[in-house]
Design a protein around this motif. Sequence first.
Motif, mmCIF file in Angstrom:
data_model
loop_
_atom_site.group_PDB
_atom_site.id
_atom_site.type_symbol
_atom_site.label_atom_id
_atom_site.label_comp_id
_atom_site.label_asym_id
_atom_site.label_seq_id
_atom_site.Cartn_x
_atom_site.Cartn_y
_atom_site.Cartn_z
ATOM 1 N N ASN A 152 -127.524 -14.623 -47.355
ATOM 2 C CA ASN A 152 -128.684 -13.839 -47.779
ATOM 3 C C ASN A 152 -129.914 -14.074 -46.911
ATOM 4 O O ASN A 152 -131.036 -13.912 -47.358
ATOM 5 C CB ASN A 152 -129.014 -14.151 -49.243
ATOM 6 N N VAL A 206 -134.000 -20.353 -49.708
ATOM 7 C CA VAL A 206 -132.553 -20.487 -49.903
ATOM 8 C C VAL A 206 -132.212 -21.920 -50.286
ATOM 9 O O VAL A 206 -131.412 -22.180 -51.183
ATOM 10 C CB VAL A 206 -131.802 -20.069 -48.622
ATOM 11 N N SER A 224 -133.193 -22.471 -53.920
ATOM 12 C CA SER A 224 -132.714 -21.523 -54.919
ATOM 13 C C SER A 224 -131.611 -22.120 -55.784
ATOM 14 O O SER A 224 -130.754 -22.858 -55.298
ATOM 15 C CB SER A 224 -132.181 -20.268 -54.225
ATOM 16 N N GLU A 243 -128.763 -18.922 -54.877
ATOM 17 C CA GLU A 243 -128.464 -18.388 -53.558
ATOM 18 C C GLU A 243 -128.356 -19.487 -52.502
ATOM 19 O O GLU A 243 -128.778 -19.321 -51.370
ATOM 20 C CB GLU A 243 -129.550 -17.388 -53.137
#
Length: 271
Positions: free
Chosen positions: A2, A41, A44, A47
């Motif tokens: 992502n 990231v 998270s 994610e």
Amino acid sequence: MNFAIENHTIFLGLGGSIAHGTSHATSDVDLKGVCVAPLNVRLSLFESFEQGEGDLPKGLEARVLPQLQEHPEAARGLSQKLECTIFDIAKFLGLCASSNPNALEILFTDPTDWIIETPTWQTIYAVRHAFLTTRVQHSFVGYATGQLRRIQNHREELIKNGGPLDSRNAARAELERKFGYDTKHAAHLVRLLRMALEALETGELQVKRKDAHELRAIKDGAWSYEDLIDYAEKIGVAIKDAAVRSALPDQVDRQFVDDLMLAIATESLVA
């Protein structure tokens, strides 16, 4: 994935048989790399990123392919298959600290096989020897033992069934039919054991192999199955003895590794 990994990759290099110097005309191209995942990231809950593997990320293609085409062994292998594995820095340093053979091979990749390098990678590479410990005895021998177990299982299958099962890789199955055992696994086994012994005796991890010619010969069936077993037993004894006498520390300096990780993560925030 992502995030745009091409903007966060600090290292990408050739791995596998090309990095070892044992590639041949039908060898694939394996790329191994390290990135510093962005903070959003990293923090998270949903994610997170530890590693990505498979095709070369599209964002890296334009940057990487011209260099691969200029590398003799890599250029030849592009017609076969290209695979890529990229670790996040935290996962990578953790694996190195635990003497994981795959991670240490990335860390000690010969500079002639570097495709992408950055100042951050140069900092890590400069302290690579801090990650070598006597744990290589168990980690490298453990991987080699896995190779030997597969060799033995496949050989038993060969004897029992009169040939490898149809589900086996065709090229590997042909090696077993021709030589009575999986010689590609044998070459990996010998390389891993020799790397462990060298590291314990010299404090160096030789990824680009000076014995590449012999390893290719083993892969091509130069050793009998009995030769392999005899060699594995003898070098296993030598490794145990070398581990007792080795000047390497028993484990990494954890504070050093934590400080290195913190410095890299902090640097990425202000870059």
